[in-house]
Enzyme design. Structure first.
Site, PDB file in Angstrom:
ATOM      1  N   ILE A 106       8.240 -28.647   4.060  1.00  0.00           N
ATOM      2  CA  ILE A 106       8.644 -27.443   4.776  1.00  0.00           C
ATOM      3  C   ILE A 106       9.020 -26.422   3.704  1.00  0.00           C
ATOM      4  O   ILE A 106      10.003 -26.602   2.984  1.00  0.00           O
ATOM      5  CB  ILE A 106       9.821 -27.733   5.732  1.00  0.00           C
ATOM      6  CG1 ILE A 106       9.377 -28.757   6.791  1.00  0.00           C
ATOM      7  CG2 ILE A 106      10.311 -26.440   6.371  1.00  0.00           C
ATOM      8  CD1 ILE A 106      10.463 -29.191   7.743  1.00  0.00           C
ATOM      9  N   PRO A 107       8.230 -25.359   3.553  1.00  0.00           N
ATOM     10  CA  PRO A 107       8.259 -24.508   2.355  1.00  0.00           C
ATOM     11  C   PRO A 107       9.446 -23.545   2.250  1.00  0.00           C
ATOM     12  O   PRO A 107       9.296 -22.329   2.331  1.00  0.00           O
ATOM     13  CB  PRO A 107       6.939 -23.752   2.455  1.00  0.00           C
ATOM     14  CG  PRO A 107       6.698 -23.642   3.920  1.00  0.00           C
ATOM     15  CD  PRO A 107       7.207 -24.931   4.503  1.00  0.00           C
ATOM     16  N   CYS A 108      10.630 -24.067   1.976  1.00  0.00           N
ATOM     17  CA  CYS A 108      11.804 -23.212   1.791  1.00  0.00           C
ATOM     18  C   CYS A 108      11.698 -22.386   0.506  1.00  0.00           C
ATOM     19  O   CYS A 108      12.380 -21.364   0.375  1.00  0.00           O
ATOM     20  CB  CYS A 108      13.082 -24.034   1.819  1.00  0.00           C
ATOM     21  SG  CYS A 108      13.133 -25.374   0.637  1.00  0.00           S
ATOM     22  N   HIS A 109      10.826 -22.792  -0.417  1.00  0.00           N
ATOM     23  CA  HIS A 109      10.674 -22.024  -1.656  1.00  0.00           C
ATOM     24  C   HIS A 109      10.069 -20.645  -1.400  1.00  0.00           C
ATOM     25  O   HIS A 109      10.174 -19.767  -2.242  1.00  0.00           O
ATOM     26  CB  HIS A 109       9.821 -22.795  -2.675  1.00  0.00           C
ATOM     27  CG  HIS A 109       8.405 -23.009  -2.257  1.00  0.00           C
ATOM     28  ND1 HIS A 109       8.031 -24.016  -1.392  1.00  0.00           N
ATOM     29  CD2 HIS A 109       7.278 -22.326  -2.555  1.00  0.00           C
ATOM     30  CE1 HIS A 109       6.722 -23.955  -1.194  1.00  0.00           C
ATOM     31  NE2 HIS A 109       6.240 -22.936  -1.892  1.00  0.00           N
TER      32      HIS A 109
END
Length: 168
Positions: free
Chosen positions: A127-130
């Site tokens: 899950i791309p929190c970056h």
């Protein structure tokens, strides 16, 4: 981005770890049975590679999600609020970023609450929190505001941006 997440309310079985090496970093997938319960980054990659089918699928997805769809089973964790934010993160296109405050506006929330949800994301490698950044800078990553994780966040963003731009 083509990801399908099958959410589970419990995970049963033996705990195992699989390693995905990408961009000179490691994504450590912790599974209980067939369900991933954590997907966290480590900054330095080891020399050996995990050749499991799941590791290969996740690596291909991370390097080019538009061409490599992924289906994973994840343990449902966190508060309802966190789950809402994590779901919104999945909608940020590969190669794009959004600020904490812009995402907060979309979610009728505050930037600090969004940042906290990103910090507590147990699936940072999936899950791309970056892709969520500060208004003036890259922001934090995996609970850090400087050091190896921030360098990794910058590498991930630069890589995604270059792939997205070359696909145009």
């Amino acid at each position: 981005m083509s990801i399908k997440i099958v959410w589970h309310h419990e995970a049963l079985g033996k705990q195992t770890r699989q390693t995905v090496s990408v961009l000179n970093a490691e994504l450590i997938l912790t599974k209980v049975g067939d369900v991933i319960v954590d997907a966290s980054w480590q900054a330095a990659a080891r020399s050996e590679r995990d050749q499991s089918a799941l590791a290969k699928q996740v690596e291909a997805y991370l390097l080019n999600p538009d061409r490599n769809p992924l289906e994973v089973q994840l343990l449902r964790q966190g508060t309802e609020y966190y789950q809402r934010i994590w779901q919104a993160l999945l909608g940020i296109p590969f190669g794009d970023v959004i600020s904490y405050s812009a995402l907060a506006d979309k979610m009728d929330s505050g930037p600090r609450a969004v940042a906290q949800a990103c910090k507590n994301n147990p699936y940072a490698g999936i899950i791309p929190c970056h892709r969520v950044v500060a208004k003036s800078g890259v922001g934090g990553f995996m609970g850090q505001s400087q050091g190896e994780m921030i360098l990794l966040k910058r590498r991930l963003l630069a890589y995604e941006r270059s792939v997205a731009e070359s696909a145009k």
